[in-house]
Design an enzyme around this catalytic site. Structure first.
Site, PDB file in Angstrom:
ATOM      1  N   ASP A  22       5.269  -2.097 -30.453  1.00  9.04           N
ATOM      2  CA  ASP A  22       5.734  -1.707 -31.546  1.00  9.04           C
ATOM      3  C   ASP A  22       4.768  -0.425 -32.100  1.00  9.04           C
ATOM      4  O   ASP A  22       3.743  -0.453 -31.531  1.00  9.04           O
ATOM      5  CB  ASP A  22       5.450  -3.038 -32.216  1.00  9.04           C
ATOM      6  CG  ASP A  22       6.837  -2.227 -33.867  1.00  9.04           C
ATOM      7  OD1 ASP A  22       7.604  -1.181 -33.860  1.00  9.04           O
ATOM      8  OD2 ASP A  22       6.296  -2.559 -35.017  1.00  9.04           O
ATOM      9  N   ASN A  70      18.041  -2.857 -32.968  1.00  4.80           N
ATOM     10  CA  ASN A  70      17.627  -1.566 -32.636  1.00  4.80           C
ATOM     11  C   ASN A  70      18.839  -0.341 -32.261  1.00  4.80           C
ATOM     12  O   ASN A  70      18.801   0.793 -32.459  1.00  4.80           O
ATOM     13  CB  ASN A  70      16.679  -1.031 -31.218  1.00  4.80           C
ATOM     14  CG  ASN A  70      15.672  -1.815 -31.247  1.00  4.80           C
ATOM     15  OD1 ASN A  70      14.259  -2.552 -30.119  1.00  4.80           O
ATOM     16  ND2 ASN A  70      14.799  -1.766 -33.029  1.00  4.80           N
TER      17      ASN A  70
HETATM   18  C1  IPE Z   1      10.954  -5.094 -31.777  1.00  5.88           C
HETATM   19  O1  IPE Z   1      10.770  -3.323 -33.190  1.00  5.88           O
HETATM   20  C2  IPE Z   1      11.230  -4.230 -31.497  1.00  5.88           C
HETATM   21  C3  IPE Z   1      10.825  -4.095 -30.053  1.00  5.88           C
HETATM   22  C4  IPE Z   1       9.734  -3.860 -29.830  1.00  5.88           C
HETATM   23  C5  IPE Z   1      11.874  -2.629 -28.868  1.00  5.88           C
HETATM   24  P1  IPE Z   1      11.392  -2.978 -33.752  1.00  5.88           P
HETATM   25  O2  IPE Z   1      10.312  -2.213 -34.740  1.00  5.88           O
HETATM   26  O3  IPE Z   1      12.365  -2.686 -34.207  1.00  5.88           O
HETATM   27  O4  IPE Z   1      11.093  -4.331 -34.935  1.00  5.88           O
HETATM   28  P2  IPE Z   1      10.967  -4.391 -37.020  1.00  5.88           P
HETATM   29  O5  IPE Z   1      12.352  -4.153 -37.403  1.00  5.88           O
HETATM   30  O6  IPE Z   1       9.962  -3.758 -37.352  1.00  5.88           O
HETATM   31  O7  IPE Z   1      11.443  -6.027 -36.771  1.00  5.88           O
HETATM   32  C1  IPE Z   2       8.621   0.496 -30.625  1.00  4.38           C
HETATM   33  O1  IPE Z   2       8.420   1.184 -32.364  1.00  4.38           O
HETATM   34  C2  IPE Z   2      10.328   1.086 -29.905  1.00  4.38           C
HETATM   35  C3  IPE Z   2      11.316   0.550 -30.003  1.00  4.38           C
HETATM   36  C4  IPE Z   2      11.576  -0.583 -31.163  1.00  4.38           C
HETATM   37  C5  IPE Z   2      12.631   1.235 -28.744  1.00  4.38           C
HETATM   38  P1  IPE Z   2       9.449   1.854 -33.080  1.00  4.38           P
HETATM   39  O2  IPE Z   2      10.477   3.114 -33.068  1.00  4.38           O
HETATM   40  O3  IPE Z   2      10.064   0.285 -34.079  1.00  4.38           O
HETATM   41  O4  IPE Z   2       7.848   2.442 -34.247  1.00  4.38           O
HETATM   42  P2  IPE Z   2       7.495   1.885 -35.627  1.00  4.38           P
HETATM   43  O5  IPE Z   2       8.190   0.830 -35.436  1.00  4.38           O
HETATM   44  O6  IPE Z   2       9.002   2.794 -36.500  1.00  4.38           O
HETATM   45  O7  IPE Z   2       6.677   2.328 -35.849  1.00  4.38           O
HETATM   46 MG    MG Z   3       9.135  -0.343 -35.450  1.00  2.00          MG
END
Ligand code: IPE
Ligand code: IPE
Ligand code: MG
Length: 248
Positions: A22, A70
């Protein structure tokens, strides 16, 4: 200044490490760049961590790459992520074969675009005989969805008379999850500063050691991975017992 952790500082190597990667979007935003720029940098972290895990002798590495939730992101980001995934798989195949990395997939593959599915199937087939490390990519993955699919499969077998509902047990449920046959994660890492599971490995992580770091995923490389493993090595896993019982 504290010197960085080396492989010698790690007292026990976890068999299975799972990572919630993340922080890509925030990493990019901090640099006034589009979110996809962060996802691209995140791919380099994937490469670095896969290589480090393989080198150090981790047998299973599970990476949360795309959750069932996602899909709600802007279409442009979703298609950008799918594109990166395909390019990553195509580019890594040779290295995976050289390093004995077997690709496996967790989640609802049928929801992925056709070209991504085909690439995944091709890489899984080609690496099927690799025995060095299993790399699980969690794609369109949600722990609740995975459990529901397992429950449905079990129910179907009961109705068909192949299984007796009175004999259902935890082992049988585990054998119908996407991780069937694999050990549960010993260590679960989340980068990016949030302290939640976000629907990741809800069944399998019941006794995982949790490690949270503020480091955004694009900044998480071999050094940071070794730090997490060193922390894991200092934990005492009690599985409900007392510390004294474990000494004895
Ligand atoms: C969790 O990250 C999913 C992945 C890393 C693929 P998110 O960024 O989607 O999680 P939330 O929405 O903040 O909980
Ligand atoms: C994790 O990074 C990757 C995926 C969920 C695909 P994020 O895209 O959630 O990054 P933040 O949390 O918005 O910084
Ligand atoms: Mg995230």
């Amino acid at each position: 200044m504290r010197s960085s952790v080396t492989e010698q500082d790690i007292s026990q190597i976890p068999t299975h490490v799972a990572i919630i990667m993340d922080g890509n979007g925030r990493w990019a935003e901090q640099r006034n760049r589009p979110r996809l720029f962060g996802h691209k940098a995140g791919v380099d972290s994937v490469r670095a961590v896969v290589e480090a895990a393989r080198e150090i002798g981790v047998r299973y590495l599970t990476l949360y790459a795309f959750s069932t939730e996602n899909w709600q992101r802007p279409m442009q980001e979703v298609s950008g992520l799918m594109g990166l995934l395909k390019v990553y798989l195509q580019a890594e195949l040779k290295t995976m074969l050289q390093n004995g990395v077997r690709l496996s997939c967790l989640g609802q593959q049928e929801r992925l675009p056709d070209d991504v599915r085909q690439t995944l199937a091709m890489v899984m087939e080609q690496t099927a005989c690799c025995r060095g490390m299993t790399l699980n990519l969690a794609l369109s993955y949600g722990g609740r969805n995975e459990m529901m699919r397992a429950v449905r499969a079990l129910a179907r077998k009961c109705v068909a008379g192949e299984l007796d509902w009175r004999r259902l047990d935890e082992e049988m449920l585990a054998a119908h999850l996407d991780t069937a046959g694999q050990p549960d994660p010993d260590l679960l890492i989340r980068t990016g500063g949030e302290h939640r599971l976000s629907n990741f490995l809800l069944w399998q992580a019941s006794y995982s050691e949790l490690y949270f770091t503020e480091t955004m995923w694009p900044d998480f490389r071999k050094k940071e991975f070794l730090e997490a493993l060193a922390t894991y090595g200092r934990r005492q896993r009690r599985f409900g017992r007392t510390g004294a019982q474990l000494q004895g």
